[in-house]
Design a protein around this motif. Structure first.
Motif, PDB file in Angstrom:
ATOM      1  N   PHE A 132      89.010  13.008  -9.144  1.00 25.26           N
ATOM      2  CA  PHE A 132      88.532  13.271  -7.785  1.00 25.26           C
ATOM      3  C   PHE A 132      89.454  14.257  -7.069  1.00 25.26           C
ATOM      4  CE2 PHE A 132      88.448  12.429  -3.256  1.00 25.26           C
ATOM      5  CZ  PHE A 132      87.108  12.589  -2.983  1.00 25.26           C
ATOM      6  N   MET A 133      90.755  14.079  -7.201  1.00 21.98           N
ATOM      7  CA  MET A 133      91.688  14.992  -6.528  1.00 21.98           C
ATOM      8  C   MET A 133      91.593  16.408  -7.099  1.00 21.98           C
ATOM      9  SD  MET A 133      95.053  12.731  -5.647  1.00 21.98           S
ATOM     10  CE  MET A 133      95.335  12.149  -7.314  1.00 21.98           C
ATOM     11  N   LEU A 134      91.465  16.518  -8.407  1.00 20.50           N
ATOM     12  CA  LEU A 134      91.314  17.844  -9.010  1.00 20.50           C
ATOM     13  C   LEU A 134      90.010  18.502  -8.562  1.00 20.50           C
ATOM     14  CD1 LEU A 134      92.612  17.149 -12.629  1.00 20.50           C
ATOM     15  CD2 LEU A 134      93.828  18.237 -10.739  1.00 20.50           C
ATOM     16  N   ALA A 135      88.948  17.699  -8.468  1.00 22.33           N
ATOM     17  CA  ALA A 135      87.672  18.238  -7.994  1.00 22.33           C
ATOM     18  C   ALA A 135      87.794  18.692  -6.546  1.00 22.33           C
ATOM     19  CB  ALA A 135      86.574  17.177  -8.139  1.00 22.33           C
ATOM     20  N   ALA A 136      88.457  17.896  -5.712  1.00 24.08           N
ATOM     21  CA  ALA A 136      88.635  18.262  -4.301  1.00 24.08           C
ATOM     22  C   ALA A 136      89.396  19.574  -4.186  1.00 24.08           C
ATOM     23  CB  ALA A 136      89.369  17.148  -3.556  1.00 24.08           C
ATOM     24  N   ARG A 137      90.474  19.709  -4.931  1.00 23.12           N
ATOM     25  CA  ARG A 137      91.249  20.949  -4.903  1.00 23.12           C
ATOM     26  C   ARG A 137      90.414  22.120  -5.397  1.00 23.12           C
ATOM     27  NH1 ARG A 137      97.095  18.977  -7.431  1.00 23.12           N
ATOM     28  NH2 ARG A 137      97.972  18.172  -5.474  1.00 23.12           N
ATOM     29  N   SER A 138      89.608  21.901  -6.417  1.00 25.91           N
ATOM     30  CA  SER A 138      88.817  22.999  -6.970  1.00 25.91           C
ATOM     31  C   SER A 138      87.768  23.492  -5.984  1.00 25.91           C
ATOM     32  CB  SER A 138      88.168  22.584  -8.293  1.00 25.91           C
ATOM     33  OG  SER A 138      87.087  21.704  -8.076  1.00 25.91           O
ATOM     34  N   LEU A 139      87.388  22.643  -5.021  1.00 28.83           N
ATOM     35  CA  LEU A 139      86.397  23.026  -4.014  1.00 28.83           C
ATOM     36  C   LEU A 139      87.033  23.374  -2.678  1.00 28.83           C
ATOM     37  CD1 LEU A 139      83.538  20.500  -4.874  1.00 28.83           C
ATOM     38  CD2 LEU A 139      83.616  22.951  -5.339  1.00 28.83           C
ATOM     39  N   GLY A 140      88.354  23.591  -2.691  1.00 25.37           N
ATOM     40  CA  GLY A 140      89.024  24.124  -1.511  1.00 25.37           C
ATOM     41  C   GLY A 140      89.628  23.121  -0.555  1.00 25.37           C
ATOM     42  N   LEU A 141      89.645  21.843  -0.923  1.00 24.72           N
ATOM     43  CA  LEU A 141      90.267  20.828  -0.075  1.00 24.72           C
ATOM     44  C   LEU A 141      91.688  20.549  -0.526  1.00 24.72           C
ATOM     45  CD1 LEU A 141      87.336  18.269   0.299  1.00 24.72           C
ATOM     46  CD2 LEU A 141      88.219  19.821   2.047  1.00 24.72           C
ATOM     47  N   ASP A 142      92.531  20.173   0.415  1.00 21.27           N
ATOM     48  CA  ASP A 142      93.874  19.683   0.094  1.00 21.27           C
ATOM     49  C   ASP A 142      93.839  18.167   0.053  1.00 21.27           C
ATOM     50  OD1 ASP A 142      95.387  22.170  -0.006  1.00 21.27           O
ATOM     51  OD2 ASP A 142      94.963  22.328   2.143  1.00 21.27           O
ATOM     52  N   CYS A 143      94.785  17.601  -0.685  1.00 18.71           N
ATOM     53  CA  CYS A 143      94.837  16.153  -0.882  1.00 18.71           C
ATOM     54  C   CYS A 143      96.194  15.602  -0.462  1.00 18.71           C
ATOM     55  CB  CYS A 143      94.618  15.803  -2.353  1.00 18.71           C
ATOM     56  SG  CYS A 143      93.026  16.309  -3.006  1.00 18.71           S
ATOM     57  N   GLY A 144      96.168  14.375   0.007  1.00 17.66           N
ATOM     58  CA  GLY A 144      97.385  13.640   0.322  1.00 17.66           C
ATOM     59  C   GLY A 144      97.270  12.230  -0.202  1.00 17.66           C
ATOM     60  N   PRO A 145      97.417  12.030  -1.526  1.00 21.72           N
ATOM     61  CA  PRO A 145      97.293  10.681  -2.092  1.00 21.72           C
ATOM     62  C   PRO A 145      98.475   9.813  -1.680  1.00 21.72           C
ATOM     63  CG  PRO A 145      98.031  12.219  -3.773  1.00 21.72           C
ATOM     64  CD  PRO A 145      97.728  13.034  -2.545  1.00 21.72           C
ATOM     65  N   MET A 146      98.236   8.502  -1.555  1.00 20.09           N
ATOM     66  CA  MET A 146      99.318   7.618  -1.144  1.00 20.09           C
ATOM     67  C   MET A 146      99.053   6.170  -1.523  1.00 20.09           C
ATOM     68  SD  MET A 146      98.683   7.188   2.961  1.00 20.09           S
ATOM     69  CE  MET A 146      98.797   8.939   3.284  1.00 20.09           C
ATOM     70  N   SER A 147     100.164   5.459  -1.674  1.00 23.83           N
ATOM     71  CA  SER A 147     100.162   4.001  -1.636  1.00 23.83           C
ATOM     72  C   SER A 147     100.567   3.683  -0.199  1.00 23.83           C
ATOM     73  CB  SER A 147     101.141   3.447  -2.667  1.00 23.83           C
ATOM     74  OG  SER A 147     100.747   3.818  -3.973  1.00 23.83           O
ATOM     75  N   GLY A 148     101.420   2.709   0.005  1.00 23.25           N
ATOM     76  CA  GLY A 148     101.901   2.469   1.359  1.00 23.25           C
ATOM     77  C   GLY A 148     100.843   1.903   2.282  1.00 23.25           C
ATOM     78  N   PHE A 149     100.082   0.934   1.780  1.00 25.34           N
ATOM     79  CA  PHE A 149      99.110   0.213   2.597  1.00 25.34           C
ATOM     80  C   PHE A 149      98.951  -1.178   1.995  1.00 25.34           C
ATOM     81  CE2 PHE A 149      96.687   2.008  -0.839  1.00 25.34           C
ATOM     82  CZ  PHE A 149      95.670   1.091  -1.101  1.00 25.34           C
ATOM     83  N   ASP A 150      98.359  -2.073   2.742  1.00 26.31           N
ATOM     84  CA  ASP A 150      98.160  -3.450   2.293  1.00 26.31           C
ATOM     85  C   ASP A 150      96.789  -3.561   1.635  1.00 26.31           C
ATOM     86  OD1 ASP A 150      97.424  -6.241   2.251  1.00 26.31           O
ATOM     87  OD2 ASP A 150      99.062  -6.623   3.671  1.00 26.31           O
ATOM     88  N   ASN A 151      96.790  -3.669   0.304  1.00 27.39           N
ATOM     89  CA  ASN A 151      95.522  -3.713  -0.434  1.00 27.39           C
ATOM     90  C   ASN A 151      94.637  -4.867   0.022  1.00 27.39           C
ATOM     91  OD1 ASN A 151      97.529  -2.301  -2.423  1.00 27.39           O
ATOM     92  ND2 ASN A 151      95.501  -1.782  -3.196  1.00 27.39           N
ATOM     93  N   ALA A 152      95.242  -6.031   0.228  1.00 32.37           N
ATOM     94  CA  ALA A 152      94.441  -7.194   0.618  1.00 32.37           C
ATOM     95  C   ALA A 152      93.762  -6.965   1.969  1.00 32.37           C
ATOM     96  CB  ALA A 152      95.321  -8.445   0.653  1.00 32.37           C
ATOM     97  N   LYS A 153      94.475  -6.344   2.898  1.00 34.75           N
ATOM     98  CA  LYS A 153      93.882  -6.060   4.213  1.00 34.75           C
ATOM     99  C   LYS A 153      92.776  -5.017   4.114  1.00 34.75           C
ATOM    100  CE  LYS A 153      97.847  -7.261   7.116  1.00 34.75           C
ATOM    101  NZ  LYS A 153      98.877  -6.731   8.053  1.00 34.75           N
ATOM    102  N   VAL A 154      92.970  -3.981   3.294  1.00 32.93           N
ATOM    103  CA  VAL A 154      91.914  -2.978   3.092  1.00 32.93           C
ATOM    104  C   VAL A 154      90.691  -3.628   2.469  1.00 32.93           C
ATOM    105  CG1 VAL A 154      91.266  -0.930   1.742  1.00 32.93           C
ATOM    106  CG2 VAL A 154      93.410  -0.953   3.010  1.00 32.93           C
ATOM    107  N   ASP A 155      90.930  -4.475   1.484  1.00 36.63           N
ATOM    108  CA  ASP A 155      89.806  -5.137   0.815  1.00 36.63           C
ATOM    109  C   ASP A 155      89.039  -6.028   1.783  1.00 36.63           C
ATOM    110  OD1 ASP A 155      90.716  -3.816  -1.406  1.00 36.63           O
ATOM    111  OD2 ASP A 155      91.505  -5.590  -2.414  1.00 36.63           O
ATOM    112  N   ALA A 156      89.767  -6.754   2.641  1.00 37.21           N
ATOM    113  CA  ALA A 156      89.110  -7.617   3.629  1.00 37.21           C
ATOM    114  C   ALA A 156      88.328  -6.790   4.642  1.00 37.21           C
ATOM    115  CB  ALA A 156      90.146  -8.489   4.329  1.00 37.21           C
ATOM    116  N   ALA A 157      88.876  -5.642   5.028  1.00 32.89           N
ATOM    117  CA  ALA A 157      88.234  -4.818   6.051  1.00 32.89           C
ATOM    118  C   ALA A 157      87.034  -4.037   5.529  1.00 32.89           C
ATOM    119  CB  ALA A 157      89.261  -3.851   6.651  1.00 32.89           C
ATOM    120  N   PHE A 158      87.109  -3.582   4.275  1.00 33.63           N
ATOM    121  CA  PHE A 158      86.076  -2.673   3.773  1.00 33.63           C
ATOM    122  C   PHE A 158      85.244  -3.229   2.612  1.00 33.63           C
ATOM    123  CE2 PHE A 158      89.031   0.079   5.995  1.00 33.63           C
ATOM    124  CZ  PHE A 158      88.192   0.953   6.661  1.00 33.63           C
ATOM    125  N   PHE A 159      85.738  -4.244   1.898  1.00 36.76           N
ATOM    126  CA  PHE A 159      85.035  -4.704   0.692  1.00 36.76           C
ATOM    127  C   PHE A 159      84.808  -6.209   0.661  1.00 36.76           C
ATOM    128  CE2 PHE A 159      87.655  -0.956  -0.694  1.00 36.76           C
ATOM    129  CZ  PHE A 159      86.599  -0.054  -0.764  1.00 36.76           C
TER     130      PHE A 159
END
Length: 196
Positions: A132-159
């Protein structure tokens, strides 16, 4: 087989950087769909395609994401035009009759323990996240991948109520190159590789 031009290699590898600061330029939904349509073509085991994504763009969605972030990552995500939650479906095998119709691949996975399924989904979903990141770059977007978040909270909020779990986040947009630090070193071929 043909190969990418030097300009193409610069775009997705040699000159591409991880961005933390973003220009005030929106990212069109159609472009996000184009990026996904490229990324989905990368290989995964048994064509399982476990990656699932949520593109966080709206003010409401950003506020929902904000309390899940480590303090150092709040501004990065709040200022990025889009934050992609790269996630994985632990029950990826439910899609295998569609994705691998030539064989009963669902039978290979459906009775495995949840922790084994999560491990398999993490490996293949991470591959898809990289595509996905390589595809984004190939279509002119920049990427900022990261950890540094609470997976359990993201999962509760979005999934909540699903078999989907978050893997990592990737901010997307047009990065502010004036705020980049010098590129950090990489290991040489001799330091990282062996030919046996």
């Amino acid at each position: 087989m043909s190969k990418l031009s030097d300009e193409g290699l610069k775009l997705i590898f040699r000159e591409a950087r991880t961005h933390s600061d973003w220009l005030d330029q929106p990212v069109d939904d159609g472009l996000l769909a184009q990026v996904y349509d490229l990324a989905k073509m990368g290989p995964t085991s048994a064509n399982m395609c476990p990656m699932r994504m949520v593109f966080v763009k709206s003010k409401e969605a950003k506020e929902k994401l904000k309390p899940t972030l480590a303090p150092a990552n709040v501004n990065k995500c709040m200022e990025a035009p889009v934050t992609a939650i790269i996630a994985m479906d632990i029950h990826f095998y439910e899609q295998l009759p569609k994705l691998s119709p030539h064989v009963d691949a669902k039978a290979w996975f459906k009775d495995l323990p949840e922790n084994v399924l999560e491990y398999i989904a993490l490996r293949n979903g991470s591959l898809q996240g990289a595509y996905f990141m390589l595809a984004a770059r190939s279509l002119g977007l920049d990427c900022g991948p990261m950890s540094g978040f609470d997976n359990a909270k993201v999962d509760a909020a979005f999934f909540a109520g699903t078999t989907i779990k978050s893997n990592f986040l990737c901010n997307l947009g047009h990065g502010d190159a004036s705020k980049l630090h010098p590129r950090a070193p990489r290991l040489s071929f001799a330091e990282a590789c062996q030919i046996v």
